[in-house]
Design a protein around this motif. Structure first.
Motif, mmCIF file in Angstrom:
data_model
loop_
_atom_site.group_PDB
_atom_site.id
_atom_site.type_symbol
_atom_site.label_atom_id
_atom_site.label_comp_id
_atom_site.label_asym_id
_atom_site.label_seq_id
_atom_site.Cartn_x
_atom_site.Cartn_y
_atom_site.Cartn_z
ATOM 1 N N TYR A 56 -6.025 -6.455 0.640
ATOM 2 C CA TYR A 56 -5.499 -5.249 1.281
ATOM 3 C C TYR A 56 -5.284 -5.416 2.782
ATOM 4 O O TYR A 56 -5.017 -4.439 3.468
ATOM 5 C CB TYR A 56 -6.429 -4.057 1.013
ATOM 6 C CG TYR A 56 -6.536 -3.753 -0.453
ATOM 7 C CD1 TYR A 56 -5.471 -3.179 -1.142
ATOM 8 C CD2 TYR A 56 -7.698 -4.071 -1.167
ATOM 9 C CE1 TYR A 56 -5.553 -2.929 -2.502
ATOM 10 C CE2 TYR A 56 -7.788 -3.820 -2.522
ATOM 11 C CZ TYR A 56 -6.711 -3.249 -3.188
ATOM 12 O OH TYR A 56 -6.790 -3.001 -4.531
ATOM 13 N N GLY A 57 -5.368 -6.635 3.277
ATOM 14 C CA GLY A 57 -5.131 -6.879 4.699
ATOM 15 C C GLY A 57 -3.754 -6.408 5.145
ATOM 16 O O GLY A 57 -3.595 -5.853 6.238
ATOM 17 N N PHE A 58 -2.756 -6.607 4.295
ATOM 18 C CA PHE A 58 -1.407 -6.150 4.625
ATOM 19 C C PHE A 58 -1.372 -4.633 4.787
ATOM 20 O O PHE A 58 -0.679 -4.102 5.665
ATOM 21 C CB PHE A 58 -0.404 -6.595 3.547
ATOM 22 C CG PHE A 58 -0.580 -5.890 2.223
ATOM 23 C CD1 PHE A 58 0.144 -4.738 1.944
ATOM 24 C CD2 PHE A 58 -1.466 -6.380 1.273
ATOM 25 C CE1 PHE A 58 -0.021 -4.079 0.729
ATOM 26 C CE2 PHE A 58 -1.635 -5.731 0.056
ATOM 27 C CZ PHE A 58 -0.922 -4.581 -0.213
ATOM 28 N N TYR A 59 -2.130 -3.933 3.956
ATOM 29 C CA TYR A 59 -2.195 -2.474 4.035
ATOM 30 C C TYR A 59 -2.895 -2.050 5.325
ATOM 31 O O TYR A 59 -2.439 -1.130 6.000
ATOM 32 C CB TYR A 59 -2.930 -1.908 2.817
ATOM 33 C CG TYR A 59 -3.190 -0.430 2.891
ATOM 34 C CD1 TYR A 59 -2.162 0.487 2.702
ATOM 35 C CD2 TYR A 59 -4.470 0.066 3.158
ATOM 36 C CE1 TYR A 59 -2.396 1.857 2.770
ATOM 37 C CE2 TYR A 59 -4.720 1.426 3.221
ATOM 38 C CZ TYR A 59 -3.679 2.313 3.034
ATOM 39 O OH TYR A 59 -3.910 3.663 3.110
ATOM 40 N N ILE A 60 -3.988 -2.724 5.655
ATOM 41 C CA ILE A 60 -4.716 -2.421 6.888
ATOM 42 C C ILE A 60 -3.791 -2.608 8.089
ATOM 43 O O ILE A 60 -3.714 -1.737 8.966
ATOM 44 C CB ILE A 60 -5.975 -3.301 7.008
ATOM 45 C CG1 ILE A 60 -6.997 -2.917 5.925
ATOM 46 C CG2 ILE A 60 -6.591 -3.202 8.400
ATOM 47 C CD1 ILE A 60 -8.160 -3.893 5.769
ATOM 48 N N GLN A 61 -3.067 -3.725 8.133
ATOM 49 C CA GLN A 61 -2.149 -3.990 9.249
ATOM 50 C C GLN A 61 -1.038 -2.937 9.321
ATOM 51 O O GLN A 61 -0.703 -2.451 10.410
ATOM 52 C CB GLN A 61 -1.540 -5.392 9.121
ATOM 53 C CG GLN A 61 -2.529 -6.508 9.324
ATOM 54 C CD GLN A 61 -3.139 -6.499 10.713
ATOM 55 O OE1 GLN A 61 -2.515 -6.117 11.695
ATOM 56 N NE2 GLN A 61 -4.390 -6.910 10.801
ATOM 57 N N TYR A 62 -0.463 -2.600 8.173
ATOM 58 C CA TYR A 62 0.615 -1.616 8.156
ATOM 59 C C TYR A 62 0.106 -0.252 8.610
ATOM 60 O O TYR A 62 0.749 0.433 9.413
ATOM 61 C CB TYR A 62 1.245 -1.507 6.759
ATOM 62 C CG TYR A 62 2.469 -0.625 6.768
ATOM 63 C CD1 TYR A 62 3.710 -1.153 7.093
ATOM 64 C CD2 TYR A 62 2.376 0.739 6.486
ATOM 65 C CE1 TYR A 62 4.837 -0.346 7.131
ATOM 66 C CE2 TYR A 62 3.490 1.553 6.524
ATOM 67 C CZ TYR A 62 4.719 1.008 6.839
ATOM 68 O OH TYR A 62 5.826 1.816 6.895
ATOM 69 N N ARG A 63 -1.043 0.131 8.126
ATOM 70 C CA ARG A 63 -1.609 1.433 8.492
ATOM 71 C C ARG A 63 -1.962 1.497 9.979
ATOM 72 O O ARG A 63 -1.761 2.518 10.623
ATOM 73 C CB ARG A 63 -2.829 1.720 7.625
ATOM 74 C CG ARG A 63 -3.250 3.157 7.698
ATOM 75 C CD ARG A 63 -4.238 3.461 6.602
ATOM 76 N NE ARG A 63 -5.003 4.612 6.995
ATOM 77 C CZ ARG A 63 -5.043 5.734 6.317
ATOM 78 N NH1 ARG A 63 -4.380 5.843 5.195
ATOM 79 N NH2 ARG A 63 -5.758 6.738 6.741
ATOM 80 N N ARG A 64 -2.465 0.396 10.527
ATOM 81 C CA ARG A 64 -2.722 0.341 11.972
ATOM 82 C C ARG A 64 -1.433 0.587 12.755
ATOM 83 O O ARG A 64 -1.427 1.338 13.721
ATOM 84 C CB ARG A 64 -3.302 -1.020 12.359
ATOM 85 C CG ARG A 64 -4.747 -1.216 11.991
ATOM 86 C CD ARG A 64 -5.189 -2.638 12.275
ATOM 87 N NE ARG A 64 -6.587 -2.838 11.945
ATOM 88 C CZ ARG A 64 -7.150 -4.019 11.826
ATOM 89 N NH1 ARG A 64 -6.436 -5.132 12.017
ATOM 90 N NH2 ARG A 64 -8.429 -4.112 11.517
ATOM 91 N N ALA A 65 -0.383 -0.081 12.342
ATOM 92 C CA ALA A 65 0.902 0.078 13.038
ATOM 93 C C ALA A 65 1.464 1.479 12.836
ATOM 94 O O ALA A 65 1.935 2.115 13.790
ATOM 95 C CB ALA A 65 1.892 -0.973 12.542
ATOM 96 N N PHE A 66 1.423 1.977 11.616
ATOM 97 C CA PHE A 66 1.978 3.290 11.290
ATOM 98 C C PHE A 66 1.301 4.395 12.093
ATOM 99 O O PHE A 66 1.954 5.300 12.609
ATOM 100 C CB PHE A 66 1.842 3.558 9.787
ATOM 101 C CG PHE A 66 2.457 4.848 9.341
ATOM 102 C CD1 PHE A 66 3.807 4.912 9.051
ATOM 103 C CD2 PHE A 66 1.692 5.995 9.202
ATOM 104 C CE1 PHE A 66 4.390 6.100 8.630
ATOM 105 C CE2 PHE A 66 2.260 7.193 8.795
ATOM 106 C CZ PHE A 66 3.613 7.244 8.506
#
Length: 89
Positions: A56-66
């Protein structure tokens, strides 16, 4: 982005994943503040924590940016990165 949008449309799924990530964030803060034993936490949760970052690292990164929140779950991801760098997992 697609996974993020799917989770946003599924309150139960999003809530479950966010709760787990928040739990790991709490563990990592406890370790950082010497309230929890690092060695015990590694043995107990190390493989599971690494798995969540890997999957879920990709989700964590996307959510940080979002959310424009680069520190979201940062203690958790830093903890796993440190454990990985020390070859402890």
């Amino acid at each position: 982005r697609e996974f993020f949008e799917i989770l946003e449309g599924n309150e139960e799924g999003r809530s479950a994943l966010v709760s787990i990530l928040n739990y790991f964030e709490g563990i990592s803060i406890g370790i950082k503040r010497d309230l929890l034993d690092d060695g015990y936490m590694k043995l107990s949760f190390g493989n599971v924590a690494r798995s969540y970052v890997e999957h879920y690292g990709f989700y964590i990164q996307y959510r940080r940016a979002f959310h424009r929140s680069p520190d979201m779950w940062i203690n958790f991801t830093n903890m796993v990165a440190l454990w990985n760098s020390e070859n402890l997992l």
